[in-house]
Motif scaffolding. Structure first.
Motif, PDB file in Angstrom:
ATOM      1  N   GLY A  73       0.769  -1.238   0.000  1.00 28.92           N
ATOM      2  CA  GLY A  73       0.000   0.000   0.000  1.00 28.92           C
ATOM      3  C   GLY A  73       0.801   1.289   0.000  1.00 28.92           C
ATOM      4  N   ARG A  74       2.115   1.218  -0.233  1.00 27.82           N
ATOM      5  CA  ARG A  74       2.951   2.428  -0.269  1.00 27.82           C
ATOM      6  C   ARG A  74       3.903   2.347  -1.440  1.00 27.82           C
ATOM      7  NH1 ARG A  74       5.964   3.214   5.197  1.00 27.82           N
ATOM      8  NH2 ARG A  74       7.059   4.601   3.799  1.00 27.82           N
ATOM      9  N   TRP A  75       4.072   3.489  -2.135  1.00 25.32           N
ATOM     10  CA  TRP A  75       5.080   3.557  -3.186  1.00 25.32           C
ATOM     11  C   TRP A  75       6.449   3.545  -2.515  1.00 25.32           C
ATOM     12  CZ3 TRP A  75       4.030   2.786  -8.088  1.00 25.32           C
ATOM     13  CH2 TRP A  75       2.752   3.050  -8.563  1.00 25.32           C
ATOM     14  N   GLN A  76       7.359   2.759  -3.055  1.00 26.08           N
ATOM     15  CA  GLN A  76       8.706   2.662  -2.511  1.00 26.08           C
ATOM     16  C   GLN A  76       9.690   2.426  -3.651  1.00 26.08           C
ATOM     17  OE1 GLN A  76       8.623  -0.698   0.178  1.00 26.08           O
ATOM     18  NE2 GLN A  76       6.990  -1.579  -1.025  1.00 26.08           N
ATOM     19  N   PRO A  77      10.942   2.770  -3.444  1.00 21.63           N
ATOM     20  CA  PRO A  77      11.930   2.512  -4.503  1.00 21.63           C
ATOM     21  C   PRO A  77      11.991   1.020  -4.815  1.00 21.63           C
ATOM     22  CG  PRO A  77      12.857   3.932  -2.814  1.00 21.63           C
ATOM     23  CD  PRO A  77      11.540   3.452  -2.295  1.00 21.63           C
ATOM     24  N   ALA A  78      12.140   0.709  -6.071  1.00 23.91           N
ATOM     25  CA  ALA A  78      12.231  -0.694  -6.487  1.00 23.91           C
ATOM     26  C   ALA A  78      13.543  -1.286  -5.995  1.00 23.91           C
ATOM     27  CB  ALA A  78      12.144  -0.783  -8.008  1.00 23.91           C
ATOM     28  N   PRO A  79      13.607  -2.603  -5.828  1.00 18.76           N
ATOM     29  CA  PRO A  79      14.876  -3.227  -5.442  1.00 18.76           C
ATOM     30  C   PRO A  79      15.962  -2.929  -6.474  1.00 18.76           C
ATOM     31  CG  PRO A  79      13.075  -4.813  -5.335  1.00 18.76           C
ATOM     32  CD  PRO A  79      12.533  -3.571  -5.952  1.00 18.76           C
ATOM     33  N   ARG A  80      17.190  -2.995  -6.023  1.00 16.58           N
ATOM     34  CA  ARG A  80      18.326  -2.655  -6.884  1.00 16.58           C
ATOM     35  C   ARG A  80      18.346  -3.472  -8.182  1.00 16.58           C
ATOM     36  NH1 ARG A  80      23.654  -0.466  -5.264  1.00 16.58           N
ATOM     37  NH2 ARG A  80      22.520  -0.273  -3.334  1.00 16.58           N
ATOM     38  N   THR A  81      18.002  -4.753  -8.105  1.00 14.12           N
ATOM     39  CA  THR A  81      18.015  -5.578  -9.324  1.00 14.12           C
ATOM     40  C   THR A  81      16.975  -5.111 -10.326  1.00 14.12           C
ATOM     41  OG1 THR A  81      16.570  -7.174  -8.260  1.00 14.12           O
ATOM     42  CG2 THR A  81      18.927  -7.620  -8.183  1.00 14.12           C
ATOM     43  N   VAL A  94       7.885   1.048  -6.967  1.00 10.84           N
ATOM     44  CA  VAL A  94       6.974  -0.087  -7.060  1.00 10.84           C
ATOM     45  C   VAL A  94       5.989  -0.031  -5.893  1.00 10.84           C
ATOM     46  CG1 VAL A  94       8.517  -1.608  -5.766  1.00 10.84           C
ATOM     47  CG2 VAL A  94       6.911  -2.595  -7.378  1.00 10.84           C
ATOM     48  N   VAL A  95       4.814  -0.587  -6.109  1.00 10.85           N
ATOM     49  CA  VAL A  95       3.817  -0.699  -5.049  1.00 10.85           C
ATOM     50  C   VAL A  95       3.176  -2.082  -5.141  1.00 10.85           C
ATOM     51  CG1 VAL A  95       1.881   0.264  -6.382  1.00 10.85           C
ATOM     52  CG2 VAL A  95       1.874   0.454  -3.908  1.00 10.85           C
ATOM     53  N   ALA A  96       2.893  -2.652  -3.976  1.00  6.89           N
ATOM     54  CA  ALA A  96       2.143  -3.905  -3.892  1.00  6.89           C
ATOM     55  C   ALA A  96       0.838  -3.583  -3.183  1.00  6.89           C
ATOM     56  CB  ALA A  96       2.935  -4.946  -3.117  1.00  6.89           C
ATOM     57  N   PHE A 102      -6.329   0.583  -2.451  1.00  3.99           N
ATOM     58  CA  PHE A 102      -5.895   1.572  -3.430  1.00  3.99           C
ATOM     59  C   PHE A 102      -4.767   2.392  -2.849  1.00  3.99           C
ATOM     60  CE2 PHE A 102      -8.897   3.819  -0.850  1.00  3.99           C
ATOM     61  CZ  PHE A 102      -8.392   5.108  -0.763  1.00  3.99           C
ATOM     62  N   VAL A 103      -4.067   3.087  -3.725  1.00  5.43           N
ATOM     63  CA  VAL A 103      -2.985   3.988  -3.333  1.00  5.43           C
ATOM     64  C   VAL A 103      -3.028   5.194  -4.277  1.00  5.43           C
ATOM     65  CG1 VAL A 103      -1.235   2.872  -4.777  1.00  5.43           C
ATOM     66  CG2 VAL A 103      -0.529   4.144  -2.775  1.00  5.43           C
ATOM     67  N   PRO A 104      -2.872   6.419  -3.739  1.00  7.42           N
ATOM     68  CA  PRO A 104      -2.838   7.582  -4.637  1.00  7.42           C
ATOM     69  C   PRO A 104      -1.510   7.653  -5.378  1.00  7.42           C
ATOM     70  CG  PRO A 104      -2.571   8.278  -2.367  1.00  7.42           C
ATOM     71  CD  PRO A 104      -2.825   6.802  -2.339  1.00  7.42           C
ATOM     72  N   GLU A 105      -1.548   8.280  -6.535  1.00  6.71           N
ATOM     73  CA  GLU A 105      -0.305   8.529  -7.274  1.00  6.71           C
ATOM     74  C   GLU A 105       0.550   9.468  -6.437  1.00  6.71           C
ATOM     75  OE1 GLU A 105       1.116   7.880 -10.332  1.00  6.71           O
ATOM     76  OE2 GLU A 105      -0.391   6.416 -10.836  1.00  6.71           O
ATOM     77  N   PRO A 106       1.864   9.269  -6.419  1.00  7.23           N
ATOM     78  CA  PRO A 106       2.717  10.183  -5.653  1.00  7.23           C
ATOM     79  C   PRO A 106       2.640  11.600  -6.204  1.00  7.23           C
ATOM     80  CG  PRO A 106       3.921   8.230  -6.330  1.00  7.23           C
ATOM     81  CD  PRO A 106       2.611   8.192  -7.033  1.00  7.23           C
ATOM     82  N   GLU A 107       2.810  12.562  -5.303  1.00 13.05           N
ATOM     83  CA  GLU A 107       2.824  13.970  -5.703  1.00 13.05           C
ATOM     84  C   GLU A 107       4.067  14.242  -6.532  1.00 13.05           C
ATOM     85  OE1 GLU A 107       0.637  16.466  -5.087  1.00 13.05           O
ATOM     86  OE2 GLU A 107      -0.721  15.035  -4.142  1.00 13.05           O
ATOM     87  N   GLY A 108       3.965  15.186  -7.463  1.00 11.90           N
ATOM     88  CA  GLY A 108       5.125  15.611  -8.233  1.00 11.90           C
ATOM     89  C   GLY A 108       6.101  16.354  -7.341  1.00 11.90           C
TER      90      GLY A 108
END
Length: 176
Positions: A73-81, A94-96, A102-108
């Motif tokens: 439920g939170r946008w977070q940086p994708a794993p390094r690979t 990435v978000v799961a 639901f999750v809102p689009e991150p703010e610009g």
């Protein structure tokens, strides 16, 4: 002492017969050349094709369950690979999402113009829903597996990513 106005007449300018040269106009002469100033360096934005390729590479890497995000439920940086498929000024997140969440689009980022953004479904089923300032739904579009969606800014409202399936949905977001 009173001020006296000059009544002398200036001579007429002589007619120019020489041809105009661009030699003294720096902007025209230096056009296309590299500048010695770092703040004037050209920084081209990545193309949509490069963003889609980075999103596909990241989604393929996230196909392994061990690399999927543990926080939901939170946008977070994708794993390094998954991020290694993105070069330059490309950011991969990435978000799961659990079913029916639901999750809102991150703010610009403040002070920056609208970002170029691509969404790609890595697993599950999800819809991108645009809502107005009053909460009314303006549009809903399903994210199809294997197809990237280029997202514009929602000037009048917000955009939300909604899991509409019965399993965890994983979505990759690539921005420049």
């Amino acid at each position: 002492m009173p001020h006296q106005a000059s009544t002398s007449v200036l001579p007429a300018a002589p007619a120019r017969t020489e041809q105009v040269s661009l030699e003294g106009i720096g902007d025209v002469v230096d056009a296309g050349r590299r500048s010695g100033y770092a703040h004037l360096a050209q920084r081209p934005l990545p193309t949509v094709g490069r963003l889609v390729a980075a999103a596909r590479g990241a989604a393929q890497a996230l196909g392994r369950p061990a690399l999927r995000p543990s926080r939901r439920g939170r946008w977070q940086p994708a794993p390094r690979t998954a991020r290694r498929h993105a070069a330059g000024r490309i950011r991969v997140s990435v978000v799961a999402l659990e079913p029916n969440s639901f999750v809102p689009e991150p703010e610009g980022r403040p002070g920056h113009g609208p970002a170029l953004e691509v969404l790609l479904l890595a697993g599950g089923r999800a819809h991108l829903v645009a809502s107005g300032a009053d909460g009314s739904i303006l549009s809903a579009a399903e994210l199809a597996r294997g197809r990237a969606r280029v997202v514009g800014s929602a000037a009048r409202g917000r955009q939300h990513l909604v899991n509409t399936g019965g399993e965890v949905a994983v979505v990759v977001r690539v921005t420049a």
